[in-house]
Design an enzyme around this catalytic site. Sequence first.
Site, PDB file in Angstrom:
ATOM      1  CG  HIS A  82      -0.542   0.021   2.432  1.00 18.39           C
ATOM      2  ND1 HIS A  82      -0.140   1.372   3.209  1.00 18.39           N
ATOM      3  CD2 HIS A  82      -0.039  -1.035   3.449  1.00 18.39           C
ATOM      4  CE1 HIS A  82       0.388   1.055   4.289  1.00 18.39           C
ATOM      5  NE2 HIS A  82       0.264  -0.492   4.519  1.00 18.39           N
ATOM      6  CG  ASP A  84      -2.668   4.182   3.041  1.00 19.74           C
ATOM      7  OD1 ASP A  84      -2.197   3.334   2.493  1.00 19.74           O
ATOM      8  OD2 ASP A  84      -3.316   4.531   4.018  1.00 19.74           O
ATOM      9  CG  ASP A 145       2.880   0.141   7.852  1.00 22.82           C
ATOM     10  OD1 ASP A 145       2.601  -0.412   6.840  1.00 22.82           O
ATOM     11  OD2 ASP A 145       2.348   0.360   8.568  1.00 22.82           O
ATOM     12  CD  GLU A 179      -2.774  -1.529   5.306  1.00 20.24           C
ATOM     13  OE1 GLU A 179      -2.727  -2.487   6.092  1.00 20.24           O
ATOM     14  OE2 GLU A 179      -2.436  -0.361   5.881  1.00 20.24           O
ATOM     15  CD  GLU A 180      -1.040   2.320   7.790  1.00 24.37           C
ATOM     16  OE1 GLU A 180      -1.610   1.821   8.493  1.00 24.37           O
ATOM     17  OE2 GLU A 180       0.126   1.807   7.315  1.00 24.37           O
ATOM     18  CG  ASP A 202       1.603  -3.921   5.254  1.00 26.90           C
ATOM     19  OD1 ASP A 202       2.340  -2.914   5.830  1.00 26.90           O
ATOM     20  OD2 ASP A 202       0.301  -3.654   5.279  1.00 26.90           O
ATOM     21  CG  HIS A 384       1.360   3.155  12.299  1.00 25.62           C
ATOM     22  ND1 HIS A 384      -0.074   2.864  12.572  1.00 25.62           N
ATOM     23  CD2 HIS A 384       1.869   2.591  11.211  1.00 25.62           C
ATOM     24  CE1 HIS A 384      -0.415   2.312  11.537  1.00 25.62           C
ATOM     25  NE2 HIS A 384       0.702   1.959  10.609  1.00 25.62           N
TER      26      HIS A 384
END
Length: 414
Positions: A82, A84, A145, A179-180, A202, A384
Amino acid sequence: MPLPNATVLDRFLRYVVIDTQSNAASTSQPSTEKQKNLGRLLEQELRALGLDDAHLDEHGNVYATIPANTEKAVATICFCAHMDTAPDFTGTGVKPQIVRNYQGGDINLVGDPNQVIKVEEHPELKAQLGHDIVTTDGTTLLGADDKAGIAEIMTAAQFLLAHPEIKHGPIKLLFTTDEEIGRGADKVDLEKLGADFGYTLDGSTVGEIQSENFSADGVTIEISGVPIHPGTAKGKMENAIKIASAIVARLPQDQAPETTEGREGFIHPISICGAMEGAKISFIIRDFEEDGLTQKEDLLKTLTEEVLAAYPGSTYRFEVKQQYRNMKEVLNRHPEVMENLMEATRRIGLEPKIDSIRGGTDGARLSFMGLPCPNIYTGGHAYHSPLEWISVQDMETSVRAIVELVKVWEERAA
């Protein structure tokens, strides 16, 4: 111009400086137009590699195909990542730093002296001696990520196209948005993709393979109180803010994210807002078993009713929305997907470790849409957060895993 012969590090550094944070408050797909900036770059790079069908669709998803070069009837495999990054911490103005030939010890981040990647808090660093470690400067997240996954897929694609002697079946590439915020698979066209099985890039520590994830629901509790002027409120006012606060205060401490691990699920309030007359609490509920989700939701409803019993003039609305389910249910019906991945992992010198994700990926959604899709390691850590980091050598390991995986599928085909 795109660089078709870039290393995995070249690609990674190129991608992470592009701000692609998603936004859960948006109703569009993608939730932020800036995600398409990376999508356009990937489309250009894929075309520069010779993949003429590469394209960015209106939802920000990127599709491409590496044609088969074998006469065997090999299943069509998709590799997915992903674009994002998480809304949890800013992804604007990423300034990646590289610690060359890491020799141990804590890593101080140059942009914020208060941000330190400490070995005692990140024991995975002990396995990184001699590696080149990419970090942030401490003021943003890094975006490993999942831009590490993108860089690894792109580099593996480049390698396979440059080495036609490596026989493989059809390979589909898919890069998604949002995705997030749980929407990564919403606008994926599986018919157009045309894959039989998939793998998301991922994951985290190299060697760790995830075939199981949390099942997930969202719960919203809306409270209608009894507003009245505070000067004449005695015995009459029922303050929705206090009701909402009382519900949150009664949540079991042993069923929170900060007190659970492994296969333990949780009830997690993610937002609370309102005024005297009305308030809303949003929760995410997580468990590996659907029965566990139901038990937690029933408990939350019971707590709400117990609190509201003291407020006879107030009412509430309790809504549950399914988010995603445990992909293990689907993968168990297709054991070859995991077996081939474990064989590829062994071939690159790692012992596969089957792990569970205390979260979700596009793979969970895609599995239930008809594309069985476990999760492969990328080498990233501390996602994150401004302490996010990744080893260049681990990214290279993930690239080798992709290459070996397509070889295994070809070798085992009829």
